[in-house]
Every structure is written in structure tokens, then in C-alpha cells.
Scaffold this active site. Structure first.
Site, PDB file in Angstrom:
ATOM      1  N   GLU A 161     -12.022 -13.447  -1.000  1.00 56.91           N
ATOM      2  CA  GLU A 161     -12.707 -12.163  -0.892  1.00 56.91           C
ATOM      3  C   GLU A 161     -12.618 -11.329  -2.157  1.00 56.91           C
ATOM      4  O   GLU A 161     -13.606 -10.945  -2.729  1.00 56.91           O
ATOM      5  CB  GLU A 161     -12.101 -11.356   0.268  1.00 56.91           C
ATOM      6  CG  GLU A 161     -12.265 -12.034   1.615  1.00 56.91           C
ATOM      7  CD  GLU A 161     -13.622 -11.745   2.214  1.00 56.91           C
ATOM      8  OE1 GLU A 161     -14.331 -10.889   1.679  1.00 56.91           O
ATOM      9  OE2 GLU A 161     -13.959 -12.381   3.222  1.00 56.91           O
ATOM     10  N   GLU A 176      -5.155  23.557  16.387  1.00 61.21           N
ATOM     11  CA  GLU A 176      -6.172  24.582  16.174  1.00 61.21           C
ATOM     12  C   GLU A 176      -5.879  25.529  15.023  1.00 61.21           C
ATOM     13  O   GLU A 176      -6.784  26.097  14.455  1.00 61.21           O
ATOM     14  CB  GLU A 176      -6.358  25.398  17.463  1.00 61.21           C
ATOM     15  CG  GLU A 176      -7.101  24.615  18.532  1.00 61.21           C
ATOM     16  CD  GLU A 176      -7.025  25.253  19.891  1.00 61.21           C
ATOM     17  OE1 GLU A 176      -6.186  26.142  20.084  1.00 61.21           O
ATOM     18  OE2 GLU A 176      -7.812  24.859  20.757  1.00 61.21           O
TER      19      GLU A 176
END
Lengths: 113, 584
Positions: B82, B323
Site C-alpha cells: 500500500e 456544553e
């Protein structure tokens, strides 16, 4: 790293002043494919490149690591080093047409050289 | 499944179901994978790892090699078709895999082959003997026990004669088996949903097949691993989420772990004394609390209290913020009198702000797992998990949250998750069954204001108050107040104050009225007594008059008698004929 029988077949008689073809054939010992490839190559060279070729045969079983260095996965592999560009032909070279196309001794069908 | 850590239990359970001598296995060193495979990949055999592009198959294989070389004394050989070796080294260096170093130490050999189909002309029969010879040579040279071929399927594209490639691959796998190396072969999953690999190489690798997938759903990536086949061995069959974290490949089989967490009798404070009281003494150590409520009901503050209380006890606390940023939280909590900043400075509090969309869900889980491992908190608060729940992919997220909760529970950490719940409480039902205690905070609107109420919806294994408390945020944190339960129901906030004032007024008025009545009565009595005195005077006077009159009458009567006697004597009247004839 020159190989077994029939290696280093060199000068022919009717040598045109053209350059000498440097060919290297990777094989693995005396495997059937290897033996056939050597024979097929020599025959083709005598026919088409008489006197202007040099064949080096490399046995990868003697030095397996060369496969990684030279990027040879399959045998037999014929490498045309000179004239450039480098060409690779894989197989026992029994398909002479494809061998000659691969070596660019014969144009691919329908294509100009 | 008697005791101990879930992981080992799972491993032993899987190994135990083999029956007979269990298959020798080669550990992959990948956390989680060794657990679901019951110890690793089949030793001396080949395993196919397949998946789409970027699914992490190369990384899995590399980690297998690196772990083998580093931890298990099993050198490895990597044959890649690869990438160039240098590029691969650079790519995995960020994961702490020092491929170059391992190669220098003779623990790893990398052979990279660049295969360019355009360069190859085929003429007749061929074989892959050079590759085999190279493998043999390398295995012998470094004593390799592990081999990875990545991705061997490239060969199909490189050589036109598919039949030869197939035959040679078949030979290759037999060769590997003969050499007794444990091999990972990667394959590329094609468009055909029914085949594991584009060229069907699974037919040569029959011992173990692992499929990796990587899905993107609304910007949240989900990586999953599945063992589709493991000959001769039991294995977990689920799709396990995995992630590629800073430490490589991590599989998370956590939910498969049985519910065998130790149950502690030890209680810890929530940091709000009256809440502890409502919960019959606090939270069980290692339990999980869900705090749900509408916006602005003080959920985060409750979480901060728990953290603050833990740090005050000298325990470590982890605050995961979905948050807000840490600075925001420190500032906000300071306004209600909770100084979290000092705990952070003291190293007792670790805050991690994680916006769910920035990381994939698995990454989230991995980071959490690592934080738990590194930091070892006694208490963890996940603040604002609603941003996960109400995110795009509900079920996936719920299962991820379940894993997070599981992870915390498994580590014996007392956890609190706060979540935004909308008017219907069902939105949190997905995870509410996982928690031990569920506190609900609610806004009640009345008299033009909103007041907060706290309910204990459930508290496992513990008596708890069924009462509602008013929840007040003061400058020294949360206060719980009794709610006023009046004739018109629960009254809170200023409504409660008004009610109380009214009551005070009424009381006051009643007091005054009584006083007045008493005064009046007292006056009446005084008046009556006065009148009584007058009457008694009158009575006495009248009595005196009467006596006087009677006395006079007696005197007069006596006087008259005396006068008549004197007259008679003077007339010498015969007493017998006095009445008749005498006067006639």
C-alpha cells in the site's frame, strides 16, 4: 549475480552499431517457470536482437532480500534496463508476441511505435 | 462470572466455552479485542481483517505486530503493498509506534512493494516464489512469529491472470501456516455487500475473519468491529464499537460485561445536606445518578456540588462538560458560591470539555476511558449529555452513553449525568434504566415566576423521600426548602412567601380581635359590677325605707289603741254591752 546455464549470451555476428540491450531476468532456482523463461528469452533474443543484447540472470533464491530491493514479487520477471524506459515482463515468456510487445520490439496492435 | 473485573470474566467465559483444549491464541495487545476473542487471534493461523477504505485495518495489523514485538517477544514481518515504508512509519509514529526503532532492534522488518499495474506486461506462467522466499528468509533471520500482509488484494489488480494469483495466494497461506506464524491479512471490502472482500480472499483464510466498518452519520463517526468467524473458538458476536485513539486501536466491548459490579454500602454526600437526607444519607459509592430537568433548573450546579463535595473530602473528581468550557463553569459556579477553580489547581478536579460533534462517539468513550485510567477519579459528572441524546443518531448515542455509564460503574466511580429533559420525561428513558438514582428538576410557573422543584424519582436500594423540595440557588450553593402545601396545592417561590405573609396577617388580625374582645368583656364586667353596686345601694336604701315605714305603722297602731283605751276608760263603758244598744 550471473546465473546458471546459458547466461551472458553476448555478441552476435551481424551487429548493427546500435546500443546493446541490457536485460535482466529474475528467476528462482531451477523452477519450471524459470527454466522455460530462460529458454524462451534466449530464443527470442537470438531472433530479434542477435548480437546486441546482454542477459543477466538473477536467482532470487540465492538472495531473497533482493526481491524487496528490486521490487520483484513474481518470477520470472524480465526487466529491460537499457534502452530506457525500464520495462517489466512477468511470466515464462512463452507468449512471444506479448514478450516482443513488452520489450517494445514490436508495436502493440494498432498503435504506432 | 463470580467476581473481579468484567474483562477477565468475559475472557475466561469465552475461553471456557471452547470445550476441550482451548485453541492457542496470540494476543493482539489491543484493548477489548483480546477480550472478545477470548485471548487473541488463532496462533499459527491467518486472520483476515477486512473493511472499507480508512476503516482501520492497517492499524489493527500494525498494532498486532508492534504489541508482539514489544510485549510478547514475538518479532514481526510486515509486507505492505500500500504505502512506502517511510510514509507508514511517519503515519503511525503519532500513535507511539516506533517502527524504525523496532526495525533497528531487529524486532520488525518492513518490506514495501509498490505495485503498478501499468508497468507490468504479462507473458505466460509465473509464481510468487520471490515473495515466499523473502518471507521465509525474513522469518528465519529475526525469528518472526507474526506476519502482516497489507493489502494482498492489490495483487489481483496488478496481475491480469486472476487464476494464477488465486492459486499463488492459496499457496501463500499454506506456506504461512507451515511456518507456524500468526498472520493478519488485510482485505478491501468491495461494493458487494455479501462478500467480505473485493476478490473473495476470505475463501483462503478460514480460521478467523474480522470485519471493520466506519460509518459517518451527521458528522459523527462510528467505527465498529465484528468477528464474523473464528473457527474453534467462542467469540463475542456483536458489532463492537472501536476507536482509533492517541494510543492506537481500542475496542469497547464494555456492555457485554455482566452486571457484576461490586455494590457498596458506603454512602457519599451529594454536597447538599438536605438532598443527602432525602436520599437517606447520600449516594451509594459507585452508583450512578441521573439528573434530568428543563433548561436552567440547576442541574449543572447540582453536579458541581457533587464534585465540590468530593474534592473537599480529598477525592479526585472528573467533570466532563458537553456544553460549556471549564472556564465558563468555574465562573458560573463561583456565582453560586462554589469555588471549583481551587480544586482544579490542587489537581483534585479534572475538567474535560468535549463537544460531541468534534469527536466521534467512540473517541469520546476512549478519552473517557483513558481519563479514568490515568486520573482515577472517585466521582465523575457528565454534564449535559442531552447534547448527545438529542443529537442525530439516537439509538447509537444511547448505547454509547450506556457504555460510558458502564465504564464508570465498572471502575467503581460514583457518577452523575445531567441531561436536559423536555416536558415529556420519556426522552431520557433510554438511559434511565441504567441509573440507580434519578433526580428530576422541574420548573413550576406561577404568579409570573418560575420556581425550581426537586423530586427523587427513584433511588435504588435506598429509602428516599417522596417529597418535593423547592430548589433554590443561593450565593452559597443549592438550598432545598420545604414546599408550602396549602389548600391550593404546592406553593413555591414568592407564592410561598405571599402565602406565608397572608397567614401571618391573619394570625395578627386574629390576635388583635381577641384582645379587643377581652378588653370589651373586661369593661362590661367592670360596668356590670358598677351597676351591681348601685343596685345594691338602692336595695339597701329601699330596705331601710321599708323598715322605717313599718316601724312607724306599729307606733301609730300602738298609739291608736292607747287612745281608744283611754277614751273607754273615760266613758266607763260596759265592756259587755259595749257594741249593742250602748251606742244605739
Amino acid at each position: 549475480m550471473t546465473g546458471p546455464p546459458g547466461a551472458d549470451t553476448g555478441a552476435g555476428a551481424s551487429a548493427p552499431p546500435a546500443e546493446t540491450w541490457e536485460l535482466r531476468l529474475y528467476v528462482t532456482g531451477r523452477s519450471p517457470n524459470s527454466v522455460r523463461a530462460i529458454e524462451n528469452l534466449q530464443r527470442a533474443c537470438e531472433q530479434h536482437l542477435a548480437g546486441q543484447y546482454h542477459i543477466e540472470i538473477v536467482d532470487l533464491l540465492e538472495n531473497p532480500r533482493l526481491a524487496a530491493d528490486d521490487q520483484i514479487l513474481a518470477v520470472p520477471t524480465l526487466v529491460r534496463k537499457i534502452p530506457p524506459p525500464i520495462r517489466k515482463i512477468v511470466g515464462d515468456l512463452s507468449d512471444t508476441d506479448r514478450l516482443l510487445v513488452g520489450l517494445q520490439l514490436r508495436p502493440r496492435k494498432g498503435a504506432p511505435t | 462470572m463470580a467476581s473481579g473485573h468484567g474483562g477477565t470474566d468475559l475472557t475466561s467465559a469465552l475461553a471456557g466455552t471452547d470445550g476441550g483444549p482451548s485453541l492457542p491464541k496470540a494476543p493482539t495487545g489491543i484493548r477489548g479485542l483480546d477480550e472478545i476473542t477470548g485471548g487473541g487471534l488463532p496462533r499459527g493461523r491467518s486472520t483476515l481483517v477486512t473493511g472499507g477504505t480508512g476503516s482501520g485495518k492497517t492499524l489493527l495489523g500494525l498494532q498486532f505486530l508492534v504489541a508482539g514485538a514489544r510485549e510478547y517477544g514475538e518479532p514481526g514481518v510486515l509486507v505492505t503493498f500500500e504505502e512506502s515504508a517511510g510514509k507508514m512509519s511517519a503515519n503511525v509514529a503519532s500513535l507511539g509506534f516506533d517502527l524504525d526503532g523496532l526495525q533497528r532492534d531487529g524486532l520488525l522488518v518492513v518490506h514495501a512493494f509498490r505495485v503498478d499495474p501499468a508497468e507490468i506486461v504479462e507473458s505466460g506462467e509465473f509464481d510468487f516464489e520471490p515473495l515466499f522466499a523473502l518471507l521465509d528468509d525474513t522469518i528465519e533471520r529475526i525469528g518472526a512469529k507474526r506476519v502482516m500482509l497489507d493489502t494482498i488484494e492489490v495483487l489481483f489488480g496488478a496481475f491480469p491472470s486472476q487464476a494464477i494469483v488465486r492459486a499463488e495466494l492459496s499457496r501463500l497461506f499454506r506456506r504461512l501456516e507451515d511456518r507456524a506464524v500468526t498472520a493478519i491479512v488485510t482485505g478491501e471490502q468491495g461494493d458487494n455487500a455479501h462478500a467480505f472482500t473485493r476478490h473473495g480472499i476470505e475463501e483462503y483464510v478460514s480460521d478467523c475473519v474480522i470485519v471493520l466498518s466506519h460509518r459517518m452519520q451527521e458528522e459523527i463517526s462510528t467505527r465498529r468491529l465484528r468477528i464474523v468467524k473464528y473457527r474453534g473458538s467462542a467469540h463475542g458476536t456483536n458489532e463492537y464499537p472501536f476507536l482509533i485513539s492517541g494510543q492506537g486501536f481500542v475496542v469497547l466491548p464494555i456492555t457485554s460485561v455482566a452486571l457484576d459490579y461490586g455494590a457498596s454500602e458506603d454512602r457519599i454526600s451529594t454536597g447538599v445536606a438536605r438532598l443527602d437526607h432525602m436520599l437517606a444519607g447520600g449516594l451509594f459509592r459507585g452508583s450512578t445518578v441521573l439528573v434530568s430537568g428543563t433548561a436552567g433548573t440547576g442541574k449543572s450546579t447540582l453536579g458541581a456540588h457533587l464534585v465540590d463535595a468530593a474534592c473537599a473530602r480529598g477525592e479526585r473528581a472528573l467533570l466532563v462538560l458537553f456544553e460549556e468550557s471549564p472556564d465558563q463553569v468555574i465562573r458560573n459556579m463561583r456565582s453560586v458560591g462554589l469555588d471549583l477553580g481551587r480544586w482544579a489547581e490542587a489537581g483534585l478536579l479534572r475538567m474535560w470539555a468535549a463537544r460531541p460533534t468534534v469527536f466521534g462517539l467512540e473517541t469520546h468513550l476512549a478519552i473517557l476511558a483513558r481519563l479514568i485510567e490515568e486520573f482515577g477519579p472517585a466521582v465523575a459528572v457528565l454534564d449535559g449529555i442531552a447534547s448527545l441524546i438529542h443529537g442525530p443518531s439516537g439509538p447509537e448515542v444511547t448505547s454509547m452513553l450506556a457504555r460510558q455509564i458502564d465504564l464508570l460503574k465498572g471502575a467503581g466511580i460514583t457518577a452523575m449525568a445531567t441531561t436536559l429533559a423536555h416536558a415529556d420525561e420519556t426522552s431520557t428513558v433510554g438511559i434511565s434504566s441504567l441509573v440507580d438514582t434519578w433526580l428530576l428538576l422541574r420548573n413550576v410557573e406561577s404568579d409570573g415566576e418560575r420556581d425550581r422543584l426537586l423530586y427523587v424519582l427513584k433511588s435504588r436500594g435506598s429509602a428516599h423521600s417522596n417529597q418535593v423540595r423547592e430548589f433554590v440557588l443561593t450565593d452559597h450553593g443549592v438550598d432545598l426548602l420545604d414546599v408550602y402545601v396549602g389548600p391550593a396545592g404546592v406553593v413555591t417561590g414568592s407564592g410561598r412567601l405571599v402565602q406565608e405573609a397572608q397567614e401571618r396577617d391573619a394570625e395578627l388580625r386574629r390576635g388583635e380581635e381577641l384582645m379587643r374582645r377581652r378588653r370589651e368583656l373586661r369593661r362590661g364586667i367592670v360596668e356590670a359590677e358598677a351597676r351591681l353596686a348601685v343596685l345594691q345601694d338602692d336595695l339597701a336604701a329601699e330596705r331601710a325605707e321599708l323598715e322605717r315605714i313599718e316601724a312607724r305603722e306599729q307606733r301609730q297602731a300602738a298609739d291608736t289603741e292607747a287612745a281608744r283605751s283611754a277614751l273607754a276608760a273615760r266613758r266607763w263603758a260596759d265592756p259587755a254591752s259595749q257594741g249593742e244598744g250602748g251606742l244605739r
